[in-house]
Scaffold this motif. Structure first.
Motif, PDB file in Angstrom:
ATOM      1  N   HIS A  75       0.828  -1.212   0.000  1.00 22.69           N
ATOM      2  CA  HIS A  75       0.000   0.000   0.000  1.00 22.69           C
ATOM      3  C   HIS A  75       0.866   1.268   0.000  1.00 22.69           C
ATOM      4  O   HIS A  75       0.541   2.256  -0.666  1.00 22.69           O
ATOM      5  CB  HIS A  75      -0.896  -0.039   1.247  1.00 22.69           C
ATOM      6  CG  HIS A  75      -1.804   1.127   1.403  1.00 22.69           C
ATOM      7  ND1 HIS A  75      -3.058   1.174   0.842  1.00 22.69           N
ATOM      8  CD2 HIS A  75      -1.650   2.294   2.064  1.00 22.69           C
ATOM      9  CE1 HIS A  75      -3.629   2.323   1.159  1.00 22.69           C
ATOM     10  NE2 HIS A  75      -2.798   3.029   1.907  1.00 22.69           N
ATOM     11  N   HIS A 113       1.118   4.374  -2.845  1.00 25.15           N
ATOM     12  CA  HIS A 113       1.115   5.832  -2.647  1.00 25.15           C
ATOM     13  C   HIS A 113       2.388   6.427  -3.257  1.00 25.15           C
ATOM     14  O   HIS A 113       2.351   7.464  -3.912  1.00 25.15           O
ATOM     15  CB  HIS A 113       1.102   6.169  -1.154  1.00 25.15           C
ATOM     16  CG  HIS A 113      -0.262   6.155  -0.511  1.00 25.15           C
ATOM     17  ND1 HIS A 113      -1.287   6.966  -0.923  1.00 25.15           N
ATOM     18  CD2 HIS A 113      -0.741   5.443   0.556  1.00 25.15           C
ATOM     19  CE1 HIS A 113      -2.358   6.754  -0.149  1.00 25.15           C
ATOM     20  NE2 HIS A 113      -2.055   5.827   0.755  1.00 25.15           N
ATOM     21  N   ASP A 135      -6.822   7.014  -0.067  1.00 23.66           N
ATOM     22  CA  ASP A 135      -6.765   5.614  -0.488  1.00 23.66           C
ATOM     23  C   ASP A 135      -7.658   5.363  -1.702  1.00 23.66           C
ATOM     24  O   ASP A 135      -8.798   5.809  -1.751  1.00 23.66           O
ATOM     25  CB  ASP A 135      -7.172   4.706   0.681  1.00 23.66           C
ATOM     26  CG  ASP A 135      -6.072   4.679   1.729  1.00 23.66           C
ATOM     27  OD1 ASP A 135      -4.982   5.210   1.451  1.00 23.66           O
ATOM     28  OD2 ASP A 135      -6.297   4.123   2.809  1.00 23.66           O
TER      29      ASP A 135
HETATM   30 ZN    ZN Z   1      -3.156   5.092   2.435  1.00 21.02          ZN
END
Ligand code: ZN
Ligand code: KG4
Length: 350
Positions: free
Chosen positions: A108, A112, A309
Motif C-alpha cells: 500500500h 502511494h 486511499d
Molecule cells: Zn493510504
C-alpha cells in the motif's frame, strides 16, 4: 485491475497497460465507522466483503470489459488491517486463478509512493529519485523513492501519525470523524496566533516527526479554558493554532529531507511528493510548495482523490512491477505490517 481494502475504503480500478484510467470507484466506509469515532477492523472487513464484488462489477461495466479482457489482477496485500487485506487479496487471487492471470501483491505504501509516476501527473514522467512525504491517518513517513522496490526511509513519526493528530484534535473540538477536513474548514476562520502550541522536533536533525505532545498541548489548553462547550470562534482559533504548528513542523521536516538528500547526491532531488489524506490540506500544500521551491525542487501533490486511499494507485504499482517482471505467487500471505524499506526491486530471486 487493482483492488484496495487495507483500511476503510473499498476500491477497485481498471487501468490500461500504459496507465490510463479506464474505470475506478472508491466507496468510503465513513458512515459505518463514524458512530465509533474511528475504524473498527471487524466492521471494515465485513463491509469490504459485502461491497468489493459489486465494485468489481462496476469497474468492469464502466470500462466496458469482462473478466476475459483483464491482463493481470492486483490487490493491496499490506500494510493494513488483516481482515480487509484478506478479503481483497483472496478475491484478486480467485480471479487470477480462475482466469490464469498474473497476480501482484501490492504494498500500500509503495502504491502511494508511485502515484506521481501515473501518466499525466508530471509532464515527462516523475524521475527517480524523489522525496515522498506520506501523510495519512495511519502513516507518517518521509521516504527517498529510488525506484520500484527501492525505497529508503528518511524518517517517520515516533508516536502519532499526522492524520491521527488531526482526528484527535478535531474530536477535542467537537468535530465529527474523520476530523481533518472539518478542522481545516474551521481553521480558515481562526486566528493562528491566539494559541501558540509547541512545534515538536522543529529544527532537530533528521526527519522524524512527533505529534502526540502537540495533541496533548491542545487538550490541556481546552481543559484550562474550562468553558464546557467551546464557542465557535475559540474552537476556530484552536484549530488554526494547531494547524499552524503542524504545518510549520512538516515544512521543517521536508526541508531537512531535501537538504539531506541534496548533500548525499550532490544536488537536491527534482521533486518533493506529498501523498496521503492529509495532503488534501491546502495550508500544508502551500507550505510544502514554498519549501520545495526554496530547495530548488518542485512539489507534486496528486489530486486529492489520488492522494487518499484508492485502487488506481494499486493497479498502477502493479503495472510498474509487472513491467519489471514482477509477479507474486498465489501463496503470498497478506502482511498487516510491511515496511517500504523491506521491499526489493521486482524480477529478482523470490
Ligand atoms: Zn493510504
Ligand atoms: O490516506 P487516508 O485517506 O487514509 C489513511 O489514513 O490511510 O487519510 C485519512 C486521514 C484522516 O486522518 C483525515 O482526517 C486526514 O487524512 N485528512 C486531513 C484532511 N483531509 C483528510 N487532514 C487535514 N486536512 C485535511 N484537509
Amino acid at each position: 485491475m487493482g483492488l484496495e481494502s487495507s483500511c476503510d475504503e473499498t476500491a477497485a480500478a481498471i487501468l490500461a497497460p500504459d496507465g490510463a484510467i479506464l474505470a475506478e470507484t472508491v466507496l468510503s466506509q465513513e458512515r459505518e465507522h463514524a458512530p465509533f469515532g474511528g475504524v473498527v477492523p471487524e466492521i471494515a472487513a465485513r463491509a469490504h466483503l459485502a461491497f468489493l464484488p459489486g465494485r468489481i462489477q462496476t469497474v468492469l461495466a464502466g470500462a466496458g470489459l469482462g473478466f476475459a479482457d483483464l491482463g493481470a489482477v492486483a490487490a493491496t496485500a499490506g500494510p493494513g488491517l488483516i481482515g480487509g487485506l484478506i478479503v481483497g487479496s483472496q478475491i484478486a487471487k480467485g480471479i487470477a486463478l480462475a482466469r490464469g492471470l498474473p497476480y501482484v501483491a501490492v504494498n500500500h505504501l509503495e502504491a502511494h509512493a508511485l502515484t506521481p509516476r501515473l501518466p499525466g501527473m508530471v509532464p515527462g514522467g516523475a524521475p527517480f529519485p524523489y522525496v515522498l512525504l506520506l501523510l495519512s491517518g495511519g502513516h507518517c513517513q518521509c521516504v527517498l523513492v529510488c525506484g520500484v522496490g527501492a525505497h529508503e526511509r528518511l524518517g517517520g513519526t515516533i508516536d502519532d501519525a499526522v492524520g491521527e493528530a488531526f482526528d484527535k484534535v478535531a474530536k477535542l473540538l467537537g468535530l465529527g470523524w474523520p476530523g481533518g477536513p472539518a478542522l481545516e474548514r474551521l481553521a480558515s476562520d481562526g486566528d493562528p496566533t491566539r494559541f501558540r502550541f509547541p512545534r515538536p522536533l522543529l529544527g532537530r536533525s533528521g526527519c522524524d516527526f512527533s505529534f502526540s505532545g502537540l495533541k496533548t498541548a491542545v487538550a490541556q489548553t481546552v481543559a484550562k479554558l474550562a468553558i464546557g462547550a467551546l464557542p465557535r470562534e475559540v474552537a476556530a482559533d484552536l484549530a488554526a493554532g494547531f494547524q499552524a504548528a503542524v504545518t510549520e513542523v512538516l515544512a521543517d521536516r521536508a526541508a531537512r529531507a531535501l537538504a539531506m538528500v541534496g548533500e548525499r547526491c550532490g544536488a537536491p532531488p527534482e521533486l518533493l511528493v506529498v501523498a496521503g489524506g492529509v495532503a488534501a490540506n491546502q495550508a500544508i500544500r502551500s507550505a510544502l510548495t514554498e519549501v520545495a521551491t526554496r530547495a530548488g525542487a518542485r512539489l507534486v501533490a496528486p489530486p486529492v482523490r489520488l492522494c487518499t486511499d484508492n485502487a488506481v494507485m494499486v493497479a498502477w504499482a502493479a503495472i510498474e512491477r509487472l513491467r519489471l517482471g514482477g509477479r507474486d505467487g498465489l501463496d503470498f500471505a497478506p502482511r498487516p505490517r510491511w515496511g517500504l524499506e523491506t521491499l526489493a526491486p521486482p524480477g529478482g530471486p523470490a
